[in-house]
Design a protein around this motif. Structure first.
Motif, PDB file in Angstrom:
ATOM      1  N   ALA A   1     -13.570 -91.752   1.219  1.00 51.37           N
ATOM      2  CA  ALA A   1     -13.247 -93.180   1.829  1.00 51.37           C
ATOM      3  C   ALA A   1     -13.303 -94.432   1.036  1.00 51.37           C
ATOM      4  O   ALA A   1     -12.443 -95.080   1.122  1.00 51.37           O
ATOM      5  N   LEU A   2     -14.065 -94.289   0.053  1.00 51.50           N
ATOM      6  CA  LEU A   2     -14.386 -95.653  -0.952  1.00 51.50           C
ATOM      7  C   LEU A   2     -12.847 -95.539  -1.717  1.00 51.50           C
ATOM      8  O   LEU A   2     -12.276 -96.751  -2.017  1.00 51.50           O
ATOM      9  N   LEU A   3     -12.303 -94.647  -2.158  1.00 52.67           N
ATOM     10  CA  LEU A   3     -11.371 -94.657  -2.955  1.00 52.67           C
ATOM     11  C   LEU A   3     -10.020 -95.132  -2.251  1.00 52.67           C
ATOM     12  O   LEU A   3      -9.194 -95.947  -2.550  1.00 52.67           O
ATOM     13  N   ILE A   4     -10.000 -94.712  -0.889  1.00 58.49           N
ATOM     14  CA  ILE A   4      -8.784 -94.919  -0.028  1.00 58.49           C
ATOM     15  C   ILE A   4      -8.958 -96.494   0.328  1.00 58.49           C
ATOM     16  O   ILE A   4      -7.902 -97.292   0.247  1.00 58.49           O
TER      17      ILE A   4
ATOM     18  N   ASP B   1     -14.820-102.317  -9.352  1.00 57.82           N
ATOM     19  CA  ASP B   1     -14.039-102.764  -8.021  1.00 57.82           C
ATOM     20  C   ASP B   1     -13.981-101.780  -7.053  1.00 57.82           C
ATOM     21  O   ASP B   1     -13.625-102.017  -6.015  1.00 57.82           O
ATOM     22  N   VAL B   2     -14.474-100.548  -7.209  1.00 59.73           N
ATOM     23  CA  VAL B   2     -14.560 -99.376  -6.141  1.00 59.73           C
ATOM     24  C   VAL B   2     -15.895 -99.618  -5.519  1.00 59.73           C
ATOM     25  O   VAL B   2     -16.183 -99.574  -4.372  1.00 59.73           O
TER      26      VAL B   2
ATOM     27  N   ILE C   1      -2.948 -98.706  -4.495  1.00 56.35           N
ATOM     28  CA  ILE C   1      -3.045 -98.298  -5.577  1.00 56.35           C
ATOM     29  C   ILE C   1      -4.621 -98.409  -5.910  1.00 56.35           C
ATOM     30  O   ILE C   1      -5.099 -99.648  -5.701  1.00 56.35           O
ATOM     31  N   VAL C   2      -5.405 -97.594  -6.367  1.00 54.71           N
ATOM     32  CA  VAL C   2      -6.758 -97.590  -6.693  1.00 54.71           C
ATOM     33  C   VAL C   2      -6.899 -98.611  -8.094  1.00 54.71           C
ATOM     34  O   VAL C   2      -6.131 -98.496  -8.804  1.00 54.71           O
ATOM     35  N   PRO C   3      -7.872 -99.588  -7.942  1.00 57.37           N
ATOM     36  CA  PRO C   3      -8.106-100.266  -8.996  1.00 57.37           C
ATOM     37  C   PRO C   3      -8.628 -99.571 -10.126  1.00 57.37           C
ATOM     38  O   PRO C   3      -9.147 -98.524 -10.260  1.00 57.37           O
TER      39      PRO C   3
ATOM     40  N   LEU D   1      -3.073 -91.733  -2.283  1.00 59.89           N
ATOM     41  CA  LEU D   1      -3.363 -93.043  -3.291  1.00 59.89           C
ATOM     42  C   LEU D   1      -2.170 -92.806  -4.125  1.00 59.89           C
ATOM     43  O   LEU D   1      -1.619 -91.930  -4.449  1.00 59.89           O
ATOM     44  N   SER D   2      -2.164 -94.089  -4.886  1.00 60.05           N
ATOM     45  CA  SER D   2      -1.158 -93.990  -6.073  1.00 60.05           C
ATOM     46  C   SER D   2      -2.042 -94.494  -7.325  1.00 60.05           C
ATOM     47  O   SER D   2      -3.123 -95.264  -6.991  1.00 60.05           O
TER      48      SER D   2
END
Length: 747
Positions: free
Chosen positions: A514-517, A542-543, A535-537, A461-462
């Motif tokens: 898995a949710l973050l990705i 939003d996750v 990029i994670v919200p 992730l970023s």
């Protein structure tokens, strides 16, 4: 916005099939001269090992023509009549890398007895003679099948003959691999697992045991002099070699200009605790001092200087109070307590000491579920083997219910304008590795890139780690609020989100990962070796929520047998058609083995998701949204290169999605009830069953292509078909967490 929800129900399981693989002669064209060449290579290898004075046995490497699947590797060649060749594998690597550091072919190394090597040479002589006398110098499938009716057993059976030809079909050559290192300084060497006693070997080589540092049973750190002796005398015993990683250090670019006055925050209460393993925390100087439980792990005999407190204090400030320091990055996760373990001194860490300290820290603090590590090496990771630091993190995550968030490492200042692979421990497969982006979602000059082991997508992730123009606000060891940038300051934001999901929302770590990705991977995502899946919200909402035209739910469970499935997901059908496109993310934490080189992950979980249909035999099947046919009966053939590239075979993150655009159309329901299904297949790289009862987490999103909200209808259909639906309501679960953490005072 729609809340995501958890779907629970019984998944069916299938017992493992006992069918042994049938050797595939299709496409075989093997000339006498080729077999003769193989035999001569093996005879030279035997001659070498018979004269070698240190090792009782033989190390033999097979160079394959391609990246070879387990099912196509040699079975009889280098094996015995009672044991398959796979029992003797001791290493694997790639060669022939492309511009993205992706390996093109496999080299597999075996440790066998001289008797096994002699037996293989005799088998090749037999095959060579058969090819020359019976097949007119060219062995083919047709000729071998015709031989069966009048074959007379001599030294070998007909099945051994067939298996021998099949084994040779994929081989390019045989060799003895020798490690070559020309760099100055101390080096870390890992030796093949053989029968040799390494301490006795070092004594024979006149290497003083007091001058070497042992990392694990097969890995040691040597001086340049001792390394030169080893590479001169026994280079063939070294499976992995790299410069010593004593340079493991804080990952940071510091911009020291103070920008704000000191602040005040409430005292901590029952907030979740995140573990931080970093340089030291300056106790008594920061406004959030009460929020950090600092434990010095470095020996008290080692004197710390002011700089040793800087990086760790800054990292912990983000975890405790990042949103207050950076209002534009308010993730709505609140504040977190920190248990901060200070290791290292003078900006560096001793390798073996750090490894032992990290293991002890985690094993003695198993109440902590999320750990942040913003330390890393300036050196690039190897294309062919996992770092010892990355392997340790993977081992701990396989054994314990913990999750590491690891910074993706920064480029050394002198090469900011060049492409540079990530450094350890950011090669850790099971961890969430985080790279940095600017607020404009651009990759900063200091960011490094994957892949790991020429295959695995790292970073995962970023997130926003700051740039010169748009820095992150942190608290320095002096207590001043100041500027900083680097992947060190991107990772803690993801640690906050992961802890929120696991601790406050009660979500399993597999689902949390898995949710973050999944939240970072938008529709039609193109994985990149600098930003990972995306990029994670910023907001945790939003996750944990989806758009009104999306249905997002999670599932989790354990693998039973080698296949689990359900054919009864009641996806809404309108006039016999489904108005949806789908995407799926699955994660799991496999056992890994550093000694297997590029064949690092021991367990593979392969997921199929899509509409259910009935085949000609009356069996229900799944039409996977990514056309995945792996493991299915029938004419479908999936080559290893395709399986890895398209279906991410052997990766512990599976992300599949359908393209969504203005041309997207409804798809026909393939059963009367319009059911969709999930199937997960488990495979093992080795004979050991490491995947038994392994946990997995799945996130599924259904996007209504006409923009309608069918959330409530889908939930009602699930309940009607026996599923248990648990809505993940942020407010409700936060209340439950707060009540559960309250201390009860008894009268």
């Amino acid at each position: 916005m729609n809340n995501i929800f958890e779907l629970r129900g019984e998944l069916n399981s299938s017992k493992p099939k006992n069918n042994k693989p049938v050797p595939q002669l299709k496409g075989l064209k093997l000339e006498t001269d080729t077999i003769q060449q193989f035999r001569i290579q093996l005879e030279k290898i035997r001659q070498f090992w018979e004269s070698e004075k240190y090792l009782d046995g033989a190390l033999v490497s097979i160079h394959y023509k391609r990246v070879i699947p387990k099912s196509s590797r040699v079975n009889r060649i280098l094996g015995t009549r009672s044991k398959r060749s796979s029992k003797f594998i001791c290493g694997a690597k790639y060669k022939g890398f492309d511009e993205n550091s992706i390996g093109k072919t496999h080299i597999i190394t075996y440790y066998i007895s001289i008797e096994q090597l002699t037996d293989t040479i005799q088998l090749l002589k037999f095959l060579e003679n058969i090819t020359d006398t019976q097949f007119d110098g060219m062995a083919t499938e047709k000729k071998i099948n015709e031989l069966k009716s009048f074959f007379k057993r001599d030294s070998y059976s007909y099945s051994e003959l067939v298996q021998g030809f099949v084994d040779l079909k994929e081989i390019e050559s045989f060799s003895i691999e020798k490690e070559v290192l020309n760099e100055n300084g101390n080096h870390m060497l890992t030796f093949y697992k053989t029968s040799i006693n390494l301490d006795r070997l070092f004594e024979k080589l006149n290497i003083d045991l007091l001058n070497i540092e042992k990392i694990d049973e097969q890995t040691y750190v040597f001086s340049k002099r001792d390394m030169d002796v080893i590479l001169k005398e026994v280079p063939y015993l070294v499976s992995m070699g790299l410069k010593d990683l004593n340079e493991v250090s804080p990952i940071q670019f510091q911009l020291s200009k103070p920008i704000y006055e000191l602040k005040e925050i409430p005292d901590p209460d029952d907030e979740p605790v995140i573990g931080v393993i970093d340089m030291h925390f300056k106790k008594g100087s920061t406004y959030f001092d009460k929020w950090v439980d600092y434990k010095r792990v470095t020996s008290n005999e080692i004197e710390l200087n002011a700089a040793d407190y800087e990086h760790g204090t800054r990292v912990s400030s983000i975890i405790v109070d990042g949103p207050s320091l950076n209002p534009h990055l308010d993730d709505h996760c609140g504040r977190f307590r920190v248990r901060h373990f200070g290791i290292g001194a003078s900006g560096k860490l001793n390798n073996s000491t750090a490894l032992k300290q990290i293991r002890d820290i985690v094993e003695n603090n198993l109440d902590i579920k999320v750990w942040n590590i913003s330390l890393g090496s300036e050196l690039e990771v190897s294309r062919n083997y996992m770092s010892v630091q990355g392997a340790l993190l993977d081992e701990l995550q396989f054994k314990y219910d913990v999750l590491f968030i690891v910074a993706g490492t920064n480029k050394p200042a002198k090469i900011v304008n060049k492409s540079y692979r990530i450094g350890s421990p950011a090669d850790s497969l099971n961890s969430i590795v985080v790279n940095s982006v600017s607020l404009k979602k651009e990759v900063p000059p200091y960011a490094r890139k994957g892949p790991v082991l020429s295959f695995f997508i790292k970073p995962d992730l970023s997130y926003y780690g700051g740039t010169i123009e748009e820095p992150i606000n942190v608290v320095s060891a002096s207590g001043e609020i100041t500027h900083a940038m680097g992947t060190s300051y991107a990772a803690p934001w993801i640690a906050r989100k992961a802890s929120y999901l696991i601790e406050k929302m009660g979500i399993p770590r597999e689902v949390a990962k898995a949710l973050l990705i999944d939240s970072a991977a938008d529709w039609d995502t193109q994985q990149q070796f600098e930003v990972g899946y995306g990029i994670v919200p910023v907001s945790i909402y939003d996750v944990l929520q989806s758009k009104e035209n999306e249905i997002r739910f999670v599932m989790s469970g354990k693998m039973k047998n080698t296949e689990i499935y359900t054919h009864r997901l009641p996806v809404n059908a309108i006039d016999g058609k489904h108005p949806f496109k789908a995407k799926v993310t699955m994660t799991y934490f496999p056992k890994c083995d550093r000694y297997n080189g590029v064949d690092y992950s021991c367990t593979e979980l392969d997921i199929h998701f899509g509409r259910v249909y009935e085949d000609k035999k009356g069996n229900f099947q799944i039409k996977a949204i990514n056309a995945n046919h792996q493991g299915e009966d029938g004419i479908h053939v999936c080559y290893e290169e395709t399986a890895r590239k398209t279906f991410r075979k052997w990766d512990n993150v599976k992300h599949l999605e359908e393209k969504v655009n203005e041309k997207s159309k409804d798809v026909k329901a393939m059963t009367e009830n319009g059911f969709w299904g999930i199937k997960i297949n488990e495979r093992e790289r080795l004979d050991e069953k490491y995947g038994e009862d392994i946990d997995f987490g799945i996130v599924i999103t259904l996007k209504e292509i006409h923009g309608k909200n069918r959330y409530t209808d889908f939930i009602n259909r699930c309940i009607a078909h026996g599923w248990i639906v648990n809505e993940i309501n942020i407010e409700h679960r936060t209340t439950i967490y707060n009540v559960a953490e309250e201390e009860i005072e008894w009268d």
